[in-house]
Enzyme design. Structure first.
Site, PDB file in Angstrom:
ATOM      1  N   ASP A  53       0.672  -1.046   0.009  1.00 17.81           N
ATOM      2  CA  ASP A  53      -0.007  -0.050  -0.010  1.00 17.81           C
ATOM      3  C   ASP A  53       0.782   1.447   0.091  1.00 17.81           C
ATOM      4  O   ASP A  53       2.041   1.223   0.170  1.00 17.81           O
ATOM      5  CB  ASP A  53      -1.094  -0.004   1.472  1.00 17.81           C
ATOM      6  CG  ASP A  53      -2.105  -0.987   1.119  1.00 17.81           C
ATOM      7  OD1 ASP A  53      -2.520  -1.456   0.246  1.00 17.81           O
ATOM      8  OD2 ASP A  53      -2.207  -1.632   2.302  1.00 17.81           O
ATOM      9  N   ALA A  54       0.347   2.532  -0.047  1.00 21.24           N
ATOM     10  CA  ALA A  54       1.054   3.807  -0.091  1.00 21.24           C
ATOM     11  C   ALA A  54       1.633   3.814   1.175  1.00 21.24           C
ATOM     12  O   ALA A  54       1.043   3.450   2.211  1.00 21.24           O
ATOM     13  CB  ALA A  54      -0.044   4.601  -0.361  1.00 21.24           C
TER      14      ALA A  54
END
Length: 66
Positions: A53-54
């Site tokens: 994920d970011a």
């Protein structure tokens, strides 16, 4: 014969929008592909063994390329 290369990557993901390439966003996959394309003077596709994920960091992200 086409060879497949294994990459083991370590990165700090704070400034990236995750692993998977996205248009108009900095991603780890996009950055790795861009750098390898410059080194090889041709387009390079990198396949990750997973995604992040970011903002996520990685110590041993495995990817492959041909």
């Amino acid at each position: 014969m086409i060879q497949t290369y294994r990459l083991t990557l370590c990165y700090e993901g704070t400034r990236y929008h995750g692993w998977e390439r996205k248009q108009n966003q900095d991603t780890v996959q996009g950055k790795v592909e861009d750098v390898l394309a410059r080194l090889c003077a041709q387009a390079v596709k990198v396949d990750g063994a997973g995604r992040t994920d970011a903002g996520v960091h990685a110590r041993a992200m495995v990817a492959s390329t041909r």
